[in-house]
Motif scaffolding. Structure first.
Motif, PDB file in Angstrom:
ATOM      1  N   GLY A 150       0.788  -1.227   0.000  1.00 18.77           N
ATOM      2  CA  GLY A 150       0.000   0.000   0.000  1.00 18.77           C
ATOM      3  C   GLY A 150       0.815   1.269   0.000  1.00 18.77           C
ATOM      4  O   GLY A 150       0.267   2.367   0.005  1.00 18.77           O
ATOM      5  N   TYR A 151       2.134   1.149  -0.020  1.00 19.26           N
ATOM      6  CA  TYR A 151       3.030   2.318   0.020  1.00 19.26           C
ATOM      7  C   TYR A 151       2.711   3.298  -1.116  1.00 19.26           C
ATOM      8  O   TYR A 151       2.642   4.499  -0.908  1.00 19.26           O
ATOM      9  CB  TYR A 151       4.475   1.832  -0.061  1.00 19.26           C
ATOM     10  CG  TYR A 151       5.497   2.917  -0.303  1.00 19.26           C
ATOM     11  CD1 TYR A 151       5.812   3.828   0.689  1.00 19.26           C
ATOM     12  CD2 TYR A 151       6.147   3.017  -1.531  1.00 19.26           C
ATOM     13  CE1 TYR A 151       6.763   4.810   0.470  1.00 19.26           C
ATOM     14  CE2 TYR A 151       7.102   4.007  -1.752  1.00 19.26           C
ATOM     15  CZ  TYR A 151       7.387   4.905  -0.752  1.00 19.26           C
ATOM     16  OH  TYR A 151       8.328   5.866  -0.969  1.00 19.26           O
ATOM     17  N   GLY A 152       2.475   2.784  -2.301  1.00 21.67           N
ATOM     18  CA  GLY A 152       2.202   3.639  -3.459  1.00 21.67           C
ATOM     19  C   GLY A 152       0.858   4.358  -3.386  1.00 21.67           C
ATOM     20  O   GLY A 152       0.643   5.353  -4.062  1.00 21.67           O
ATOM     21  N   LEU A 153      -0.053   3.857  -2.564  1.00 21.08           N
ATOM     22  CA  LEU A 153      -1.382   4.442  -2.438  1.00 21.08           C
ATOM     23  C   LEU A 153      -1.507   5.381  -1.243  1.00 21.08           C
ATOM     24  O   LEU A 153      -2.511   6.050  -1.080  1.00 21.08           O
ATOM     25  CB  LEU A 153      -2.442   3.345  -2.303  1.00 21.08           C
ATOM     26  CG  LEU A 153      -2.511   2.325  -3.435  1.00 21.08           C
ATOM     27  CD1 LEU A 153      -3.460   1.190  -3.052  1.00 21.08           C
ATOM     28  CD2 LEU A 153      -2.945   2.987  -4.716  1.00 21.08           C
ATOM     29  N   ALA A 154      -0.498   5.397  -0.394  1.00 22.83           N
ATOM     30  CA  ALA A 154      -0.567   6.127   0.878  1.00 22.83           C
ATOM     31  C   ALA A 154      -0.667   7.641   0.676  1.00 22.83           C
ATOM     32  O   ALA A 154       0.066   8.213  -0.106  1.00 22.83           O
ATOM     33  CB  ALA A 154       0.635   5.803   1.731  1.00 22.83           C
TER      34      ALA A 154
END
Length: 157
Positions: A150-154
């Motif tokens: 989920g890093y890219g969506l944070a």
């Protein structure tokens, strides 16, 4: 020249610390969202003190579970994630630079929260940011989508 030397020392310290000191991080359950992520130039005792101080100041969102040499455990809850997340922070000194390598794991407690929109990353990011550690000399965040689901969506606030 000094900048190149400092950068070389930091990367060498990171490499040595990643290979020389095994860290017994718990593996997250495959159906839970998780996040592992930081490298600091300062000593681990200072980093731990700043993190614990911030956790205690952020009550009731963050609650301190335990503090033992090299580890800090906490929980996080919010109206957005009432089931909460468990946070384990491992702090290990780097050999070459005398800094500290922080390996943090935030794991969602909810069964259906595999794709949490970066909540676990934000738990760690917000804690480190609010503690002032991101302004410390030598701070370096090392994470990606593979290490931090989920890093890219944070979108942390």
């Amino acid at each position: 020249m000094k900048t190149l030397l400092l950068a070389s020392a930091l990367f060498a310290g990171l490499f040595v610390s990643l290979t020389a000191v095994p860290v017994p991080d718990p593996a997250p359950a495959p159906y839970h969202a998780f996040c592992k992520t930081m490298l600091f130039a300062g000593p681990c005792t200072d980093i731990k003190t700043m993190l614990v101080t911030q956790i205690l100041a952020s009550s009731p969102e963050y609650t301190l579970v335990s503090v033992v040499p090299g580890f800090v455990k906490a929980n996080h809850t919010s109206p957005k994630t009432p089931e909460g997340e468990s946070i384990i922070i491992s702090l290990n000194p780097t050999i070459l630079t005398g800094g500290c390598r922080m390996s943090a794991l935030s794991t969602s407690n909810g069964f259906t929260s595999l794709f949490d929109g970066g909540q676990n990353y934000c738990n760690l990011y917000n804690l480190v940011s609010a503690s002032g550690l991101m302004k410390e000399p030598g701070f370096m965040e090392i994470t990606n989508e593979w290490a931090c689901l989920g890093y890219g969506l944070a979108t942390c606030s």
